[in-house]
Design a protein around this motif. Structure first.
Motif, short mmCIF file in Angstrom:
data_model
loop_
_atom_site.label_atom_id
_atom_site.label_comp_id
_atom_site.label_asym_id
_atom_site.label_seq_id
_atom_site.Cartn_x
_atom_site.Cartn_y
_atom_site.Cartn_z
N MET A 178 0.84 -1.17 0.00
CA MET A 178 0.00 0.00 0.00
C MET A 178 0.89 1.25 0.00
O MET A 178 1.89 1.30 0.70
CB MET A 178 -0.89 -0.01 1.24
CG MET A 178 -1.72 1.24 1.37
SD MET A 178 -2.71 1.40 2.89
CE MET A 178 -3.26 -0.21 3.23
N ARG A 179 0.52 2.22 -0.78
CA ARG A 179 1.25 3.49 -0.83
C ARG A 179 0.44 4.53 -0.04
O ARG A 179 -0.76 4.69 -0.28
CB ARG A 179 1.40 3.92 -2.28
CG ARG A 179 2.07 5.25 -2.43
CD ARG A 179 2.29 5.57 -3.87
NE ARG A 179 3.69 5.30 -4.14
CZ ARG A 179 4.22 5.29 -5.34
NH1 ARG A 179 3.49 5.48 -6.39
NH2 ARG A 179 5.51 5.08 -5.49
N ILE A 180 1.09 5.22 0.90
CA ILE A 180 0.42 6.21 1.74
C ILE A 180 1.07 7.57 1.51
O ILE A 180 2.28 7.73 1.58
CB ILE A 180 0.51 5.84 3.24
CG1 ILE A 180 -0.14 4.48 3.49
CG2 ILE A 180 -0.15 6.93 4.10
CD1 ILE A 180 0.04 3.96 4.90
N ILE A 181 0.20 8.56 1.25
CA ILE A 181 0.60 9.96 1.12
C ILE A 181 -0.13 10.73 2.21
O ILE A 181 -1.33 10.53 2.42
CB ILE A 181 0.19 10.54 -0.26
CG1 ILE A 181 0.69 9.69 -1.41
CG2 ILE A 181 0.63 12.00 -0.37
CD1 ILE A 181 2.15 9.71 -1.64
N MET A 182 0.58 11.60 2.92
CA MET A 182 -0.04 12.39 3.98
C MET A 182 0.20 13.86 3.72
O MET A 182 1.30 14.27 3.37
CB MET A 182 0.57 12.00 5.34
CG MET A 182 -0.06 12.70 6.53
SD MET A 182 0.72 12.21 8.10
CE MET A 182 0.23 10.50 8.22
N GLY A 183 -0.87 14.65 3.86
CA GLY A 183 -0.77 16.09 3.78
C GLY A 183 -0.95 16.68 5.15
O GLY A 183 -1.85 16.28 5.90
N TYR B 146 10.85 6.06 7.91
CA TYR B 146 9.67 5.55 7.22
C TYR B 146 9.21 6.50 6.10
O TYR B 146 8.33 6.16 5.34
CB TYR B 146 8.53 5.32 8.21
CG TYR B 146 9.00 4.54 9.41
CD1 TYR B 146 9.32 3.19 9.29
CD2 TYR B 146 9.17 5.15 10.65
CE1 TYR B 146 9.78 2.46 10.37
CE2 TYR B 146 9.62 4.43 11.75
CZ TYR B 146 9.93 3.09 11.60
OH TYR B 146 10.39 2.37 12.67
N ILE B 147 9.81 7.69 6.03
CA ILE B 147 9.41 8.69 5.04
C ILE B 147 10.29 8.55 3.80
O ILE B 147 11.51 8.63 3.88
CB ILE B 147 9.53 10.11 5.64
CG1 ILE B 147 8.59 10.26 6.82
CG2 ILE B 147 9.24 11.16 4.57
CD1 ILE B 147 8.79 11.54 7.63
N LYS B 148 9.63 8.34 2.67
CA LYS B 148 10.35 8.21 1.40
C LYS B 148 10.56 9.58 0.76
O LYS B 148 11.64 9.89 0.28
CB LYS B 148 9.55 7.31 0.45
CG LYS B 148 10.20 7.11 -0.89
CD LYS B 148 9.37 6.16 -1.74
CE LYS B 148 10.03 5.99 -3.10
NZ LYS B 148 9.22 5.12 -3.96
N GLY C 182 4.71 -0.75 3.66
CA GLY C 182 4.82 -1.74 4.73
C GLY C 182 5.02 -1.18 6.12
O GLY C 182 5.34 -1.92 7.05
N ASN C 183 4.80 0.13 6.30
CA ASN C 183 5.00 0.75 7.61
C ASN C 183 3.73 1.42 8.12
O ASN C 183 3.76 2.49 8.72
CB ASN C 183 6.13 1.79 7.51
CG ASN C 183 7.45 1.15 7.21
OD1 ASN C 183 8.00 0.43 8.04
ND2 ASN C 183 7.96 1.38 6.01
N GLU C 184 2.60 0.77 7.91
CA GLU C 184 1.32 1.36 8.28
C GLU C 184 1.22 1.70 9.76
O GLU C 184 0.66 2.73 10.13
CB GLU C 184 0.16 0.44 7.86
CG GLU C 184 -0.07 0.37 6.36
CD GLU C 184 0.87 -0.59 5.63
OE1 GLU C 184 1.61 -1.36 6.30
OE2 GLU C 184 0.87 -0.57 4.39
N LYS C 185 1.77 0.83 10.63
CA LYS C 185 1.71 1.10 12.08
C LYS C 185 2.44 2.39 12.43
O LYS C 185 1.95 3.19 13.23
CB LYS C 185 2.31 -0.08 12.87
CG LYS C 185 1.39 -1.26 12.98
CD LYS C 185 2.01 -2.46 13.66
CE LYS C 185 2.72 -2.14 14.94
NZ LYS C 185 3.21 -3.34 15.65
N GLU C 186 3.59 2.62 11.83
CA GLU C 186 4.37 3.82 12.12
C GLU C 186 3.68 5.06 11.55
O GLU C 186 3.68 6.12 12.18
CB GLU C 186 5.78 3.68 11.55
CG GLU C 186 6.64 2.67 12.28
CD GLU C 186 6.38 1.21 11.89
OE1 GLU C 186 5.59 0.94 10.94
OE2 GLU C 186 6.96 0.34 12.55
#
Length: 83
Positions: free
Chosen positions: A1-6, A29-31, A58-62
């Motif tokens: 899963m790919r997560i983007i946060m604003g 954990y930040i790419k 793969g770092n959803e918990k963090e």
């Protein structure tokens, strides 16, 4: 899963240290990290800032933990996209 946060920071000058501490804590954990802020007039800075973060897969918990900590800060708005 790919997560983007604003992350919209309402009081950039007062909150910068807190944000930096959290980004350092979760930095592994930040790419991708992109910081944007408005410049109302030439030579001046806006008090608001926008950060866009892309996380390593793969770092959803963090990511959940960082999001929870950011939402505790008073002037922040946090939004998340998952692909």
């Amino acid at each position: 899963m790919r997560i983007i946060m604003g992350i919209l920071i309402g009081h950039r000058e007062e909150e910068a240290v807190k944000v930096q501490e959290l980004l350092t804590k979760y930095g592994c954990y930040i790419k991708t990290r992109l910081g944007l802020h408005d410049t109302p007039t030439e030579g001046s800075c806006s008090s608001k800032g926008l950060l866009i973060l892309e996380f390593m897969p793969g770092n959803e918990k963090e990511v959940d933990a960082l999001e929870a900590e950011l939402k505790k800060l008073e002037s922040f708005v946090v939004k998340r996209m998952e692909f």
